[in-house]
Structure formats: structure tokens, C-alpha cells
Enzyme design. Sequence first.
Site, PDB file in Angstrom:
ATOM      1  N   CYS A 276     -11.410  14.405  26.791  1.00  0.00           N
ATOM      2  CA  CYS A 276     -11.805  12.672  26.724  1.00  0.00           C
ATOM      3  C   CYS A 276     -11.254  12.212  27.407  1.00  0.00           C
ATOM      4  O   CYS A 276     -10.498  10.968  26.961  1.00  0.00           O
ATOM      5  CB  CYS A 276     -11.746  12.594  24.987  1.00  0.00           C
ATOM      6  SG  CYS A 276     -13.088  13.484  24.203  1.00  0.00           S
TER       7      CYS A 276
ATOM      8  N   ALA B 246     -10.824  10.192  30.433  1.00  0.00           N
ATOM      9  CA  ALA B 246     -10.973   8.937  31.029  1.00  0.00           C
ATOM     10  C   ALA B 246     -10.450   7.883  30.054  1.00  0.00           C
ATOM     11  O   ALA B 246     -10.527   7.789  29.125  1.00  0.00           O
ATOM     12  CB  ALA B 246     -13.139   8.785  31.890  1.00  0.00           C
ATOM     13  N   PRO B 247      -9.723   6.721  31.117  1.00  0.00           N
ATOM     14  CA  PRO B 247      -9.363   6.544  32.274  1.00  0.00           C
ATOM     15  C   PRO B 247      -8.347   7.351  33.154  1.00  0.00           C
ATOM     16  O   PRO B 247      -8.410   7.005  34.216  1.00  0.00           O
ATOM     17  CB  PRO B 247     -10.129   5.081  32.938  1.00  0.00           C
ATOM     18  CG  PRO B 247      -9.340   4.913  31.192  1.00  0.00           C
ATOM     19  CD  PRO B 247      -9.652   5.905  30.507  1.00  0.00           C
ATOM     20  N   GLY B 248      -7.588   7.972  32.160  1.00  0.00           N
ATOM     21  CA  GLY B 248      -6.985   9.197  32.676  1.00  0.00           C
ATOM     22  C   GLY B 248      -5.683   8.289  32.793  1.00  0.00           C
ATOM     23  O   GLY B 248      -4.225   9.407  33.377  1.00  0.00           O
ATOM     24  N   GLY B 249      -4.838   7.324  31.866  1.00  0.00           N
ATOM     25  CA  GLY B 249      -4.151   7.452  31.387  1.00  0.00           C
ATOM     26  C   GLY B 249      -2.417   8.539  30.607  1.00  0.00           C
ATOM     27  O   GLY B 249      -1.707   8.453  31.581  1.00  0.00           O
TER      28      GLY B 249
ATOM     29  N   ASP C  45     -13.648  15.075  30.649  1.00  0.00           N
ATOM     30  CA  ASP C  45     -15.351  13.597  30.482  1.00  0.00           C
ATOM     31  C   ASP C  45     -16.470  14.325  30.149  1.00  0.00           C
ATOM     32  O   ASP C  45     -16.626  14.569  31.430  1.00  0.00           O
ATOM     33  CB  ASP C  45     -14.288  12.570  30.671  1.00  0.00           C
ATOM     34  CG  ASP C  45     -14.677  11.440  30.157  1.00  0.00           C
ATOM     35  OD1 ASP C  45     -13.816  11.106  29.390  1.00  0.00           O
ATOM     36  OD2 ASP C  45     -15.418  10.667  30.229  1.00  0.00           O
TER      37      ASP C  45
ATOM     38  N   CYS D 166      -7.566   5.667  18.463  1.00  0.00           N
ATOM     39  CA  CYS D 166      -7.399   4.260  18.257  1.00  0.00           C
ATOM     40  C   CYS D 166      -8.111   3.446  17.563  1.00  0.00           C
ATOM     41  O   CYS D 166      -8.252   2.232  17.592  1.00  0.00           O
ATOM     42  CB  CYS D 166      -7.151   2.922  19.818  1.00  0.00           C
ATOM     43  SG  CYS D 166      -9.119   3.495  21.107  1.00  0.00           S
TER      44      CYS D 166
END
Length: 405
Positions: A238, A240-243, A260, A357
Site C-alpha cells: 500500500c 502510494a503516494p510513496g512517502g 499499490d 492513521c
Amino acid sequence: MDEYKATINILNNVYSGKNLNEELFEYKSNANIAKIRFLVYGVIRNYFLIKFYIKNITNYISKQNEILVQIGIFELNESNKPEYAIVNNLVSISTINNKKFINWVLREYQRNLELLRKLAEKDYSIKYNIPNWMIDILKKQYKKEYMNFLEGFNFHPAFGLRVNIKNKSLEDYLSILDNNDIKYKLIKNKIYLKQPLNVEDIPNFNIGDVSIQDIAAQYLVDILNRNNVIPKKVIDACAAPGGKTCQILENYNCDIIALDISNTRLEKVNQNLKRLNLKAEVLVGNAANKDWWNTKKVDLIVADVPCSASGTIKRNPDIKINRNYNDVLKFVETQRRIIINMWDCLEHNGFLLYITCSIFSEENQDNLLWFRDNIKGFSIIDELQIYPTEYNDSLYYALVKKIDL
């Protein structure tokens, strides 16, 4: 008046269950996008309080009139525009039959504001703009600490920066901020900017020295380091967005698969990798199955799983309107499918870092115990629940190890 029409349209769609960020994206090229964002976010962040005010003024209001009044009440509270101009503008865009009614409701609000504010203090859902079902769960799960969430969610979203230490040391980048007179606060070696910046105004962003990332999302490396985990082969499920993919590559010499389910979302991963001059194998695939897997096991899996996102209410205030408890339970099912599936991809004595989160123990602590009881060799090593503050969102981390039985 264009910004009002756009705001009304977005609010209508969000109240129908659509995603706020996606709705705003449709207006990204609008000349009035800053005003539209101000109005939309303001109304939704104060949704329960504004609804309370309206209910105490009138019991009879149509959906369309209510949205106009919501915008008016928010502006009367937060805008620098003269009050008469706010009322006049909203009256002018209402239909002929509703002009007097809109004017009357907003004038009644102005006349009775002090009394309404006193009444609002008695109800935590109204005072903190959090739905009662969330408050009831937080009270049960966190006892006295539940107030940390209610208070933390009422700050504006924080603006964190993550330094790419392969390019620039933290100290050197702080000097750059100082030289540009950019005010910041350092929290456990993580940068919080006191004022948000446009991307083009962030020093050295385009050359890959720094990325925008909430401070809470940067604790990934802290958890690994304090448990002496030095990964060599990684799957970021999972991704994305790649942080997190980029953060791992900035801190460890390793090979990584960024996985992803969305090819569109993976475009952002590729953009971040390119900007930061990092390399990863980027794959489209569902973390809940192994259709994408090359059968090579890894020593670290980062599972930042789909969740209720309740810890990001400051950034995504539509969550508190459109989410319900059944949604949380559906996410739990998805999380369990992903972890059970990904467990096979992990070497013995390898580690899995479970991240959400979410603020709910169903997705966090309770889920972790379910994993322990239902997955062989699942050993809990470390946990961290981060509360929302003015500096960060709320995230949950759990580091587990795959042990031989």
C-alpha cells in the site's frame, strides 16, 4: 460570486458521501480556489457547531438554504469581510422566495451569538466538532486521555518536512531555512513549519533535499532504529503516494518493492522517487493476494494499511461527517486479509511494521492481538500510539517479528 456557487456544489457532493479532496481537485484551476478551499474546509471543520446554531434558530430549513446559511455563519465568524457584505452576498444568490428567510436566519444568528456560544459549550460533540459515536468510542478506549484527541483534532493541519539525509544533513537544511527566514520548530529531529508554504517556496524541494510529510508519519525510522532493525530487502505494501518508500531508501541501503493496487496512485510514487533520485521496484498489485509476488521473501514488510483515516481528521474533515462505525469494521476485515497474505512474504526472523492513521483500537491494538492469536509466529516487539497535536496527525505503529515456533 463564483466561489459561492463552487462551494455550494462541493458541499452538496460531500454531504452526499463524496470525497472532499477529490471534489476540490475538480476546481484546482479555478481562479478563486483559495477562497473556495477556505469556505469548504471552514464549514466542514465546524459542521456540528454550525448545525447546532441553525437548529437553535429554526427547525424548518431546506437542504439548499441550510448550505447557504452554513457558509454565512462560518464567514461571519472567520472572514475579514464586513458582516453586512456577507449577508448581502448570500441573500443575493438565494432564490427570490428565500431571500427574506436567509436574511432573517443570519441576522438572528448575529443577534443571539453570545447565547448560542454559551449553549454550545455544554456539548462536547458541538464544542469540538466531533460526532458523538466517535467520542463515545474514544471515552471507552482511552479513558481520561480521550481529551487529547478532541483537543488535538481542533488545530489546523500541521506542515512537516522530512530531510533527505542522502542529500543534505538536518543541520545543513535548518541553516537553509534560517537563511530564508522560514520559521520552524524542531520536534525530535523532525521539522514543523510554523506557516505552510507553497511547494515552489520550499527551499531545495525540486532538487530532492526535502519532502512534505507529517511529523507523525516520520516515526517509521524511529521505530526501526530503536529496535535495531536494519532492512536489506523490503516490501512497502500500500505504498502510494510513496512517502514511506522514499523515507526507507533515504535511511537504509536496501532493495524495495513499492506495491499499490492503484496504477494512478503509483504515478505519484514514481514522481517522488525521481525527484529524490531514489530507486525502487514499483509494482501494481493487491496486498491482499499474491498475484504480483515473485516468491522472494523479504526481511521487512511495511504495511501502512487502508483504514478509517480517523487520525487525519484535521486534513480530511469530511471523515467525521461521512464515516460510521460499520466503516471501521469493514476496514478491519481488509487489514486482516492484507496482513495474513503478506505474512507469507516475510522471512523467518523478519519484521513487519503495521501502520494505520486510525484512532480506534479495533484497527490498532485490538487488531494486533487478533493477529497474534491467529497468525503463527507473530511476536509483538513494539507499539506506538501518536496523539494528534498542533504539530502532527494521529498514527499507530506496531513492529512485529516472525519467529520460529
